[in-house]
Design an enzyme around this catalytic site. Sequence first.
Site, PDB file in Angstrom:
ATOM      1  CB  ALA A   1      -0.907   0.008   1.223  1.00  0.00           C
ATOM      2  N   GLY A   2       0.548   2.194  -0.819  1.00  0.00           N
ATOM      3  CA  GLY A   2       1.361   3.406  -0.853  1.00  0.00           C
ATOM      4  C   GLY A   2       0.649   4.515  -1.600  1.00  0.00           C
ATOM      5  CB  ILE A   3      -0.614   7.634  -1.068  1.00  0.00           C
ATOM      6  CG1 ILE A   3      -0.015   8.088   0.274  1.00  0.00           C
ATOM      7  CG2 ILE A   3      -1.829   6.738  -0.842  1.00  0.00           C
ATOM      8  CD1 ILE A   3      -0.945   8.975   1.109  1.00  0.00           C
ATOM      9  CB  THR A   4       2.668  10.075  -4.803  1.00  0.00           C
ATOM     10  OG1 THR A   4       1.528  10.056  -5.649  1.00  0.00           O
ATOM     11  CG2 THR A   4       3.599   8.938  -5.180  1.00  0.00           C
TER      12      THR A   4
ATOM     13  CD  GLN B   1      12.670  12.086  -9.049  1.00  0.00           C
ATOM     14  OE1 GLN B   1      13.234  13.147  -9.277  1.00  0.00           O
ATOM     15  NE2 GLN B   1      12.891  10.989  -9.755  1.00  0.00           N
TER      16      GLN B   1
ATOM     17  CE1 TYR C   1       5.933   6.700  -3.100  1.00  0.00           C
ATOM     18  CE2 TYR C   1       8.170   6.826  -3.970  1.00  0.00           C
ATOM     19  CZ  TYR C   1       6.961   6.163  -3.861  1.00  0.00           C
ATOM     20  OH  TYR C   1       6.770   4.954  -4.503  1.00  0.00           O
TER      21      TYR C   1
HETATM   22  P1  NAD Z   1      -1.398   1.959  -6.795  1.00  0.00           P
HETATM   23  O1  NAD Z   1      -1.845   3.338  -6.465  1.00  0.00           O
HETATM   24  O2  NAD Z   1      -1.892   1.325  -8.039  1.00  0.00           O
HETATM   25  O3  NAD Z   1      -1.703   0.975  -5.584  1.00  0.00           O
HETATM   26  C1  NAD Z   1      -1.574   1.354  -4.239  1.00  0.00           C
HETATM   27  C2  NAD Z   1      -2.715   0.740  -3.481  1.00  0.00           C
HETATM   28  O4  NAD Z   1      -2.611   1.119  -2.106  1.00  0.00           O
HETATM   29  C3  NAD Z   1      -4.089   1.209  -3.983  1.00  0.00           C
HETATM   30  O5  NAD Z   1      -4.889   0.094  -4.307  1.00  0.00           O
HETATM   31  C4  NAD Z   1      -4.648   1.984  -2.805  1.00  0.00           C
HETATM   32  O6  NAD Z   1      -6.055   1.912  -2.684  1.00  0.00           O
HETATM   33  C5  NAD Z   1      -3.933   1.324  -1.635  1.00  0.00           C
HETATM   34  N1  NAD Z   1      -3.945   2.177  -0.465  1.00  0.00           N
HETATM   35  C6  NAD Z   1      -3.674   3.507  -0.397  1.00  0.00           C
HETATM   36  N2  NAD Z   1      -3.847   3.945   0.852  1.00  0.00           N
HETATM   37  C7  NAD Z   1      -4.234   2.875   1.597  1.00  0.00           C
HETATM   38  C8  NAD Z   1      -4.571   2.708   2.972  1.00  0.00           C
HETATM   39  N3  NAD Z   1      -4.543   3.733   3.833  1.00  0.00           N
HETATM   40  N4  NAD Z   1      -4.914   1.477   3.397  1.00  0.00           N
HETATM   41  C9  NAD Z   1      -4.958   0.429   2.519  1.00  0.00           C
HETATM   42  N5  NAD Z   1      -4.651   0.540   1.217  1.00  0.00           N
HETATM   43  C10 NAD Z   1      -4.296   1.752   0.758  1.00  0.00           C
HETATM   44  O7  NAD Z   1       0.204   2.018  -6.777  1.00  0.00           O
HETATM   45  P2  NAD Z   1       1.252   0.888  -7.239  1.00  0.00           P
HETATM   46  O8  NAD Z   1       1.936   1.413  -8.424  1.00  0.00           O
HETATM   47  O9  NAD Z   1       0.620  -0.447  -7.294  1.00  0.00           O
HETATM   48  O10 NAD Z   1       2.277   0.951  -6.026  1.00  0.00           O
HETATM   49  C11 NAD Z   1       2.369  -0.092  -5.069  1.00  0.00           C
HETATM   50  C12 NAD Z   1       3.582   0.160  -4.175  1.00  0.00           C
HETATM   51  O11 NAD Z   1       4.765   0.208  -4.982  1.00  0.00           O
HETATM   52  C13 NAD Z   1       3.511   1.515  -3.450  1.00  0.00           C
HETATM   53  O12 NAD Z   1       4.044   1.370  -2.160  1.00  0.00           O
HETATM   54  C14 NAD Z   1       4.398   2.402  -4.289  1.00  0.00           C
HETATM   55  O13 NAD Z   1       4.942   3.450  -3.549  1.00  0.00           O
HETATM   56  C15 NAD Z   1       5.467   1.410  -4.738  1.00  0.00           C
HETATM   57  N6  NAD Z   1       6.160   1.786  -5.965  1.00  0.00           N
HETATM   58  C16 NAD Z   1       5.493   1.911  -7.152  1.00  0.00           C
HETATM   59  C17 NAD Z   1       6.200   2.248  -8.287  1.00  0.00           C
HETATM   60  C18 NAD Z   1       5.527   2.380  -9.624  1.00  0.00           C
HETATM   61  O14 NAD Z   1       6.220   2.718 -10.593  1.00  0.00           O
HETATM   62  N7  NAD Z   1       4.253   2.104  -9.739  1.00  0.00           N
HETATM   63  C19 NAD Z   1       7.578   2.470  -8.220  1.00  0.00           C
HETATM   64  C20 NAD Z   1       8.221   2.337  -7.000  1.00  0.00           C
HETATM   65  C21 NAD Z   1       7.501   1.976  -5.871  1.00  0.00           C
END
Ligand code: NAD
Length: 253
Positions: free
Chosen positions: A95-98, A153, A159
């Site tokens: 789980a993650g947000i920006t 970044q 983040y």
């Molecule tokens: P995404 O936004 O598609 O998925 C993130 C998920 O986390 C979503 O389904 C969202 O609903 C959920 N979420 C957010 N807040 C929440 C909360 N409080 N409780 C429960 N769930 C919650 O993003 P992603 O691309 O699938 O990223 C997944 C992970 O990978 C994240 O931690 C992100 O930081 C990391 N990441 C992604 C990338 C990329 O290029 N996509 C690169 C590096 C790291």
Amino acid sequence: MNQTDTPRRVAIVTGGIGGLGTEICRQLAAAGRQVIAVDLATRAERIEAFRRELADLDGAIAFEPADVSDFDSCQQLAARVEQQHGSIDILVNAAGITRDASLRKMTSQQWHELMHVNLDGVFNLCRNVVEGMTARGFGRIVNISSVNGQTGQFGQTNYSAAKAGVHGFSMALARETARKGITVNTVSPGYCDTPMVAAVSAEIRAQIVAGIPVGRLGSPADIARAVAFLAADDAGYITGANLPVNGGYFMSF
Ligand code: NAD
């Protein structure tokens, strides 16, 4: 030991219906794990779509709502899953947000919201599963960090700090649990072809791809493969490590 010889492991994947989480759920289920995708109940449409997309793995993947930024919600989730499935053997914190803004423009709210999800969320889940893993003498924890935690970044002091923090947390917990059959590692994705990256402009995306030696964005499957590798029963000698999956975008030793 072969995975087929081991008991059916129960895996929780937070952010389980997200771009990377969905594929992580798929690969863990395909490897024979019982998977519980955890995400916000408020995302009703996406939860339905997730169920349809993974219908071929019916029975191997369940959905449980929880807010990872809320300790009580995570405590209740862990109790529910242990009661229904008997154990939690694998935890993937995805789980993650920006909340991007240069520091001069960043609000306190943008800072704290991000920390609550991306860093507190890792604590909240780990804290509530580690007792059970210790008692059973087995656990695999994989925390999703980011290349931007390694390099920093622009526009992402929040983040980058949280993602670097996730790896520091993982190394410390790895030491605390190493004698208990538990491994704790991070996977640091580079830029992946997911909604999170689709949100940036086409121009910036082209610049990003130009800087990736492999010449393309990562796919969710690239990341899920690394997670499944670290979550395997026979990955017990890898702990406290960070596995970069970034197409050569950032190389270090
Ligand atoms: P995404 O936004 O598609 O998925 C993130 C998920 O986390 C979503 O389904 C969202 O609903 C959920 N979420 C957010 N807040 C929440 C909360 N409080 N409780 C429960 N769930 C919650 O993003 P992603 O691309 O699938 O990223 C997944 C992970 O990978 C994240 O931690 C992100 O930081 C990391 N990441 C992604 C990338 C990329 O290029 N996509 C690169 C590096 C790291």
